[in-house]
Design a protein around this motif. Structure first.
Motif, mmCIF file in Angstrom:
data_model
loop_
_atom_site.group_PDB
_atom_site.id
_atom_site.type_symbol
_atom_site.label_atom_id
_atom_site.label_comp_id
_atom_site.label_asym_id
_atom_site.label_seq_id
_atom_site.Cartn_x
_atom_site.Cartn_y
_atom_site.Cartn_z
ATOM 1 N N PHE A 1 -3.864 -3.182 5.095
ATOM 2 C CA PHE A 1 -2.868 -2.176 4.744
ATOM 3 C C PHE A 1 -1.500 -2.844 4.813
ATOM 4 C CE2 PHE A 1 0.297 0.957 5.919
ATOM 5 C CZ PHE A 1 0.031 2.030 5.085
ATOM 6 N N THR B 1 0.826 -1.216 0.000
ATOM 7 C CA THR B 1 0.000 0.000 0.000
ATOM 8 C C THR B 1 0.851 1.253 0.000
ATOM 9 O OG1 THR B 1 -1.589 -1.237 1.346
ATOM 10 C CG2 THR B 1 -1.958 1.119 1.139
ATOM 11 N N PRO C 1 -4.443 1.471 -2.357
ATOM 12 C CA PRO C 1 -5.246 0.466 -1.641
ATOM 13 C C PRO C 1 -5.469 -0.776 -2.482
ATOM 14 C CG PRO C 1 -6.242 2.666 -1.527
ATOM 15 C CD PRO C 1 -5.175 2.724 -2.569
#
Length: 360
Positions: A313, A264, A305
């Motif tokens: 995450f 991420t 994302p």
């Protein structure tokens, strides 16, 4: 000179290592406690050769654990970052890596009764006032350190320990955004000042002329960069209501950039003003994950994302990757964050210190 023997257990927690003490065995007054910890760890000395410290910020950490009388809390944990090259002990931050070993230590010290299968230990961190749940593997009512879980930065496999942070907003400042702003500028550099599990200064690496993939060694060798980052950190501390932070390690600082390996975000996290973490702090990963959900923040602008796993995450760092689980409430706001660490009991016995260092 006379000496005092004090029981302790040396443990690895996540990617950190240090002695664990029972609160009842140590001085209560902070100045006396600091004096004792400096003597025990061998500071100040760059190798800590006259103590049990490891000559590195990641191995110059101490956990102090005791029973709690607070409702809904099993044990209380005080973290101490012992300086290596000066006679100073910083009690301002929490350490999430050391936290991962608090549950097993508390169970084996008899502070928490083990349950069949797994045991939930409710831990109150005195440094930040944050309550954390640690889920420890206890088959047959005994702590089991063996397992198949791996974490980057630690060799081999071990049993998983799940840490769940439920009330980590405003850990030191009382607010997720201490200045009320998602983004602002310090010395012309855009920053996001966020406090989730630990207060942090988040900076786009490109805004200080970096790619964000530099090695910790390269960053530490750049004296001009370190001086500039410290100017930003000192002003951030003032704006966040922490006052003069020149003698303490919070707020922490991270240089962020886009992910390169399917994660991420990418981060270079500074353990203090001169040392870049070889992996990543747990609390720092949680804070960056929380910041990535804030539209307009430095972290959110760079985050990629995972559409297939919106509540996961993945933070890329020099040691690999740290994965954070996100729980949101009905309004979409962050309600809790969790991650998996491992720990191991390494050595148990007594640390021997000069009697003047033990004033209790």
């Amino acid at each position: 000179m006379k000496f005092e023997k004090v029981p302790c257990v040396l443990m690895r927690g996540g990617t950190s290592r240090g002695p664990f003490f029972l609160e009842s065995d140590l001085p209560r007054e902070q100045a006396e406690l600091s004096h004792f910890l400096l003597a025990a760890m061998g500071s100040p000395h760059n190798l800590q050769v006259d103590g049990i410290g490891g000559g590195n910020p990641l191995t110059s950490k101490v956990a102090i654990v005791g029973a709690s009388t607070r409702p809904g809390v099993d044990v209380e944990y005080l973290f101490a970052q012992v300086s290596i090259d000066r006679a100073f002990v910083d009690f301002s931050p929490n350490c999430g890596n050391m936290l991962s070993a608090v549950g097993p230590f508390a169970i084996e010290a008899g502070l928490v009764e083990a349950q069949p299968g797994e045991t939930k230990v409710r831990i109150f961190n005195r440094n930040t006032g944050v309550l954390v749940e640690a889920v420890v593997q206890t088959p047959g009512g005994c702590v089991d350190y063996a397992g198949q879980t791996t974490i980057d930065g630690v060799s081999g496999t071990a049993a998983p320990i799940r840490l769940i942070f439920r009330d980590a907003m405003g850990s030191k400042t009382g607010a997720l955004l201490p200045t009320g702003k998602v983004r602002e500028e310090i010395e012309g550099v855009p920053v996001s000042l966020v406090d989730y599990a630990v207060p942090m200064v988040l900076i786009h690496a490109a805004s200080v002329g970096l790619a964000g993939t530099e090695t910790p060694e390269a960053l530490e060798a750049d004296a001009d960069l370190l001086a500039r980052l410290e100017i930003l950190r000192l002003e951030a501390g003032r704006r966040m209501g922490l006052g003069d932070v020149s003698q303490i390690v919070v707020p922490k600082l991270a240089l962020l950039s886009a992910p390169r390996a399917g994660g991420t975000l990418t981060s270079r996290y500074f353990a203090n003003s001169r040392r870049c973490h070889r992996g990543h702090a747990v609390t720092g990963a949680l804070c960056i994950a929380a910041a990535s959900l804030l539209k307009g923040s430095v972290a959110a602008d760079l985050a990629v994302p995972d559409a297939a796993r919106p509540n996961t995450f993945a933070l890329e760092h020099p040691g690999g990757r740290t994965q954070v689980g996100l729980e949101r409430d009905a309004s979409g706001q962050l309600a809790a964050a969790s991650l998996v660490r491992t720990a191991r009991r390494l050595f148990e016995g007594n640390v021997i210190v000069p009697l003047p260092a033990f004033a209790a």
